[in-house]
Design an enzyme around this catalytic site. Structure first.
Site, mmCIF file in Angstrom:
data_model
loop_
_atom_site.group_PDB
_atom_site.id
_atom_site.type_symbol
_atom_site.label_atom_id
_atom_site.label_comp_id
_atom_site.label_asym_id
_atom_site.label_seq_id
_atom_site.Cartn_x
_atom_site.Cartn_y
_atom_site.Cartn_z
ATOM 1 N N SER A 235 0.802 -1.262 -0.259
ATOM 2 C CA SER A 235 0.105 -0.380 -0.019
ATOM 3 C C SER A 235 0.833 1.426 -0.156
ATOM 4 O O SER A 235 0.683 2.755 -0.484
ATOM 5 C CB SER A 235 -1.244 0.192 0.684
ATOM 6 O OG SER A 235 -0.183 -0.398 2.322
ATOM 7 N N LYS A 280 -5.415 4.270 8.743
ATOM 8 C CA LYS A 280 -4.545 5.137 7.980
ATOM 9 C C LYS A 280 -4.451 6.790 8.363
ATOM 10 O O LYS A 280 -3.808 7.609 8.761
ATOM 11 C CB LYS A 280 -4.380 4.871 6.787
ATOM 12 C CG LYS A 280 -3.446 3.557 6.909
ATOM 13 C CD LYS A 280 -3.620 3.196 5.681
ATOM 14 C CE LYS A 280 -2.649 1.713 5.449
ATOM 15 N NZ LYS A 280 -2.744 0.913 3.772
#
Length: 337
Positions: A235, A280
Site C-alpha cells: 500500500s 491510516k
C-alpha cells in the site's frame, strides 16, 4: 450470618477469578490500529528513504508521508473489548489477516515480498512519468512456438495490433484480451529498425500465448533505490512513486505541506485500493497531515471514517495524484472523495 457472609465472599472471589481468566484468554481476532507514518522524502534509521546517485536531487519544504496499519496478532478478550469501544482501532476476525493454513510467519513473509514489489512498481511508474519508458524485450523464443521464425531474442516489443506495449504486464494484458487462435500484429524494433510480425496466439495453461519469454528494462542514466524496512504490504506504492518524482524534479510537489496518503501502484501508474483506511487516516492526522490522498475505490470507506480538518482527495493514478498536488499548490480545486 457469619457463614452466609463467608459464602458470599467466596462466591464473589470465585466469580472475579473466573472473569480474570476469561478476560485473559486469547480469542480468534486481531486488533488493527494506526501504524507509523514515514516521510518518503526524508530519512529512516539514518538513511535516505529514496536514494539517488548520478543525478542532482531537489529538496522539499513539505513531506510526503506513507501510512501504515499496526496489527496486534494475539488478542485477549480484554484487548478486544477495548478495541471495540475505541474510535481509532478495529477488531476483525483473525482469518482476514492470517488466512487459515498460513502461519503468521508466512503471511509476514508474503507482506515483505509485496512491499518490495510495490517499491519496484513505484520506481517504474515514476521513471516513466519522468520520461524513461519501459522496454519489453524478447528473452527466449520457444522452439516450435507461434513466434518461431517471426521474433528473435533481443527484439523490443512495442505494440499489439497497434496498442502500445508500455510494460511486460501490458503485453500480457493485450495478448489475453483476444482468444487463442487470433492473429496478432506484433510491433517490434530490431537493431533500431521498426517492423511488425503476424503471430497467431496459442492456448497454453488455459490462456493465449505467443511463445516468448520476456524481460523488462527501463534505461536511465542514474541509480535509484528505495530503502525502508520493517513495513509490509503493497500500500505504500503511490507515496513512493510521488517521492521519486519529487526528488528528481525541481518543483516541490508538496507546496510546503505535510501530505499523507496510501494506495498500491502498478507499472502502468494505476492506483489500487488498500485495507485499513480508517486507521491510516488516524495515523496521518497524528503526524500533522493537512490532506490525505485516497485511492478512488477507498473513498466511500474514508468518508465514513473522517478525521477533523483532514480533506480526502481522490486519486486513481499517478497522473491524477500529480495533478491533485499541482492544484493544491496553485490554489485550484482538487477532486474530493
Amino acid at each position: 450470618m457469619r457463614r452466609r457472609g463467608v459464602t458470599v465472599l467466596l462466591g464473589a472471589l470465585l466469580t472475579a477469578l473466573l472473569s480474570i481468566g476469561v478476560l485473559g484468554a486469547p480469542i480468534p481476532y486481531v486488533v488493527l490500529g494506526p501504524g507509523p507514518t514515514v516521510n518518503t522524502l526524508g530519512t529512516a534509521d539514518g538513511k535516505e528513504v529514496i536514494q539517488v546517485s548520478g543525478r542532482a536531487t531537489s529538496t522539499s519544504a513539505g513531506q510526503l508521508r506513507l501510512t501504515t496499519v499496526g496489527v496486534q496478532p494475539t488478542v485477549r478478550l480484554r484487548s478486544a473489548l477495548a478495541g471495540w469501544f475505541s474510535h481509532d482501532e478495529a477488531v476483525v476476525p483473525r482469518e482476514l489477516v492470517y488466512p487459515p493454513g498460513e502461519s503468521q510467519q508466512e503471511v509476514e513473509k508474503r507482506n515483505a515480498e509485496d512491499f518490495q514489489a510495490s517499491q519496484t512498481s513505484a520506481e517504474t511508474a515514476a521513471l516513466r512519468e519522468l520520461g524513461y519508458p519501459v522496454q519489453v524485450l524478447v528473452k527466449t523464443v520457444v522452439g516450435g512456438g507461434p513466434s518461431t521464425g517471426r521474433l528473435q531474442v533481443g527484439d523490443v516489443l512495442t505494440s499489439v495490433d497497434g496498442a502500445p506495449v508500455t510494460s511486460a504486464a501490458k503485453l500480457t494484458e493485450l495478448i489475453r484480451a483476444k482468444p487463442a487462435g487470433t492473429s496478432l500484429k506484433i510491433g517490434y524494433t530490431r537493431s533500431g529498425a521498426a517492423a511488425t510480425a503476424d503471430v497467431t496466439s496459442r492456448e497454453q495453461d488455459g490462456r493465449p500465448r505467443i511463445g516468448v519469454e520476456i524481460d523488462q528494462r527501463q534505461p536511465h542514466p542514474f541509480t535509484l533505490s528505495i530503502d525502508l524496512g520493517d513495513i509490509g504490504g503493497p500500500s505504500a506504492g503511490l507515496m513512493f512513486a510521488l517521492g521519486v518524482v519529487d526528488k528528481l524534479e525541481p518543483a516541490d510537489l508538496t507546496g510546503g505541506k505535510v501530505i499523507a496518503g496510501t494506495g498500491t501502484i502498478d507499472d502502468e501508474g494505476r492506483v489500487g485500493p488498500i485495507g485499513g483506511i480508517a486507521q491510516k487516516l488516524v495515523g496521518a492526522k497524528r503526524a500533522g497531515a493537512k490532506v490525505f490522498l485516497v485511492p478512488a475505490d477507498n473513498c466511500a470507506e474514508a468518508v465514513r471514517n473522517p478525521q477533523p480538518d483532514l480533506p480526502l482527495l481522490k486519486v486513481g493514478s499517478l497522473d491524477e495524484a500529480l495533478d491533485t498536488l499541482e492544484k493544491l499548490r496553485s490554489g485550484g480545486q482538487p477532486t474530493r472523495c
